[in-house]
Write a protein that holds these residues in place. Structure first.
Motif, PDB file in Angstrom:
ATOM      1  N   VAL A  26      27.625  32.789  21.968  1.00  0.00           N
ATOM      2  CA  VAL A  26      27.007  33.958  21.340  1.00  0.00           C
ATOM      3  C   VAL A  26      27.961  35.134  21.487  1.00  0.00           C
ATOM      4  N   VAL A  27      28.244  35.807  20.383  1.00  0.00           N
ATOM      5  CA  VAL A  27      29.103  36.991  20.412  1.00  0.00           C
ATOM      6  C   VAL A  27      28.223  38.206  20.161  1.00  0.00           C
ATOM      7  N   LEU A 205      38.523  38.309  19.776  1.00  0.00           N
ATOM      8  CA  LEU A 205      39.627  38.751  18.911  1.00  0.00           C
ATOM      9  C   LEU A 205      39.629  37.977  17.593  1.00  0.00           C
ATOM     10  N   GLU A 206      39.332  36.666  17.696  1.00  0.00           N
ATOM     11  CA  GLU A 206      39.221  35.814  16.502  1.00  0.00           C
ATOM     12  C   GLU A 206      38.046  34.874  16.737  1.00  0.00           C
ATOM     13  N   VAL A 207      37.255  34.638  15.705  1.00  0.00           N
ATOM     14  CA  VAL A 207      36.077  33.780  15.844  1.00  0.00           C
ATOM     15  C   VAL A 207      36.018  32.792  14.690  1.00  0.00           C
ATOM     16  N   VAL A 214      39.443  35.128  23.090  1.00  0.00           N
ATOM     17  CA  VAL A 214      38.753  36.198  23.815  1.00  0.00           C
ATOM     18  C   VAL A 214      39.727  36.910  24.742  1.00  0.00           C
ATOM     19  N   ARG A 215      39.578  38.232  24.833  1.00  0.00           N
ATOM     20  CA  ARG A 215      40.376  38.991  25.809  1.00  0.00           C
ATOM     21  C   ARG A 215      39.451  39.558  26.879  1.00  0.00           C
ATOM     22  N   ASP A 216      39.795  39.294  28.139  1.00  0.00           N
ATOM     23  CA  ASP A 216      39.080  39.900  29.264  1.00  0.00           C
ATOM     24  C   ASP A 216      39.501  41.366  29.334  1.00  0.00           C
ATOM     25  N   THR A 222      44.183  36.763  27.863  1.00  0.00           N
ATOM     26  CA  THR A 222      43.546  36.216  26.670  1.00  0.00           C
ATOM     27  C   THR A 222      43.354  34.718  26.853  1.00  0.00           C
ATOM     28  N   PHE A 223      42.230  34.205  26.408  1.00  0.00           N
ATOM     29  CA  PHE A 223      41.941  32.773  26.566  1.00  0.00           C
ATOM     30  C   PHE A 223      40.999  32.352  25.447  1.00  0.00           C
TER      31      PHE A 223
END
Length: 504
Positions: A26-27, A205-207, A214-216, A222-223
């Motif tokens: 979920v974003v 960042l991209e979905v 995702v960036r923490d 980023t992971f």
């Protein structure tokens, strides 16, 4: 506690989620996103839920704090939306969040500007609303019916009203939240109790339908979070993740008045907006004594800001409508604070005030479901529909939604209380109020109250159990001290002390 959100849990789950393929990502962690995380987790699905900022950072904390039965939609012939609102209001009042949602009386003052014909039309609407309450199965002891009352009775409930020409008032009841951001925190914590990984300060960042880059935002690295399905619940920011969506946000502005500005206001007010047959300004007394005055409905063009600002013309407009029914006018200098939120409306023709509040689901072939539109009252139903669609798209094995009957963290039936309405901790924490009190008993400084009566113990509780990571989380979302800038400044030392106290 399984429901506790804090920095240590975030760090642990941030490490875990890199090695998993979750059923649902979920974003967005407003009401709908937190609701989707809970809906999916309570069906037994594995869930990660992320937000670039904090729980309730976006639109969910800028509402009128109303849980309403959808009378405005009924007046426009949107019977389905109105019924859905009434059903969801009943769930919140009676089962899922009775500690945070209660009945609130509202007066529509019958001043000379309100014709007898208009008053009769409004009362007809209230009676239709009563029909919706019955159809939704909400008992009358939870939500009383409408009445016409005398001018004397109206002034007893709302002494700031002007008495000249006042021929009485229409009294109606609707649902009211203690605090919209607290509702979101409660939903997110309930999701965590069911095993969802709830991760704030994680920016998508991209979905795609297979997960997100995702960036923490705290650590900077980023992971990738891999997922079988994705729910985009980013509200007014949804188009940034789904290029085919066209949003037409509208701005709702509120004024914040201090308790002494309108003394003797025991009921909310509905004030007809001049020239509009079916729109009202709202005067909403809060449990902390402050009063909110809203609500505008103005289209917003251009980039969507992280935190919308209330323009001066909105302030002027709301003051003019408010002063049309008061004995003593409220001046600009009496406005202690303002806030504005953006409604996530889908683009359509016509004024934003007339656009449907029905939510919509849009799916991509690879398994991303975007949920937009809707409103705070129907967050649970929106979440259920989004997860239903994700389950179908992803071919996931899951039962039906359980959230209509699932009590949120802290839920306690109102008839189980003594002194209902007088104990601010019970109003905010429900069954956890005793644990917050125990913190106060342990150390005297935690019983000290800052502005609006918020204690050090509540701030420490927010850090240890409600996912607050910094002073902004504490002052602007876990409590609403920050709605008045001067109060926020005064509370900073207490908030900093609470953050330093997180491990004690």
């Amino acid at each position: 506690m399984k429901s506790s959100l804090n920095a240590a849990r975030r760090a642990r789950e941030l490490a875990e989620v890199r090695d998993l393929v979750v059923d649902v990502l979920v974003v967005g962690l407003g009401a709908t996103g937190a609701g989707a995380a809970l809906d999916a987790a309570s069906r037994g699905l594995s869930v990660a839920a992320i937000d670039a900022h904090d729980l309730a950072f976006g639109t969910s904390r800028w509402s009128s704090k109303m849980i309403h039965g959808g009378l405005r939609y009924l007046a426009r012939g949107q019977v389905g939306v109105a019924y859905e609102s009434a059903v969801e209001r009943g769930h919140l009042l009676g089962r899922t969040a009775p500690h945070l949602v209660r009945a609130q009386p509202y007066l529509l003052p019958l001043v000379p500007a309100v014709s007898r014909h208009q008053a009769a039309l409004v009362m007809t609407g209230y009676r239709l609303g009563e029909g919706l309450r019955i159809a939704a199965g909400t008992p009358r002891h939870l939500l009383p019916g409408p009445l016409r009352i005398s001018a004397e009775q109206a002034l007893a409930l709302a002494s700031p009203l002007g008495s000249r020409g006042l021929r009485g008032a229409l009294l109606s009841w609707d649902g009211r939240l203690t605090d919209d951001a607290r509702l979101v925190v409660s939903v997110a914590r309930t999701a965590a109790r069911w095993g969802a990984r709830v991760l704030t300060r994680c920016r998508a960042l991209e979905v795609s339908g297979e997960g997100a880059l995702v960036r923490d935002e705290l650590g900077g690295d980023t992971f990738t979070i891999r997922a079988r399905t994705v729910v985009n619940a980013t509200g007014v920011w949804a188009a940034g993740l789904h290029p085919d969506i066209r949003m037409r946000p509208s701005r709702g502005t509120h004024l914040v008045l201090r308790p002494e500005t309108l003394p003797g206001l025991a009921a909310g007010l509905h004030i007809p907006i001049p020239g509009e047959s079916n729109r009202f300004a709202l005067v909403l007394p809060q449990s902390d004594g402050r009063i909110y005055v809203g609500l505008t409905d103005e289209p917003v063009d251009g980039p969507v800001p992280d935190v919308p600002q209330a323009p001066e013309e909105d302030v002027t407009f709301l003051l003019s409508v408010l002063n049309s029914v008061l004995e003593e006018p409220v001046r600009r200098a009496d406005v202690a604070g303002t806030y504005a939120g953006l409604r996530p409306l889908l683009a359509a023709d016509g004024r934003t005030a007339d656009l449907s509040r029905k939510h919509a689901l849009l799916a991509t072939p690879d398994g991303m479901v975007t949920v937009v539109g809707g409103k705070l009252t129907t967050y649970r139903r929106m979440a259920e529909d989004a997860v239903d669609r994700a389950v179908s798209l992803g071919g996931l094995k899951a039962g039906r939604s359980r959230t209509a009957n699932l009590p949120l963290v802290g839920a306690v039936r109102p008839d189980g209380w003594s002194g209902r309405g007088t104990d601010r901790l019970l109003e905010r924490y429900g069954s956890e109020a005793g644990a917050v009190r125990a913190l106060m008993a342990r150390e005297p400084w935690l019983a000290e109250a800052g502005p609006t009566g918020v204690t050090g113990a509540e701030l420490v509780w927010a850090v240890r159990h409600e996912g607050a990571l910094d002073v902004d989380d504490l002052l602007d979302r876990r409590t609403r001290i920050g709605l008045v800038p001067a109060d926020r400044e005064a509370a900073l030392p207490l908030a900093r002390a609470a953050l330093a106290h997180r491990h004690h």
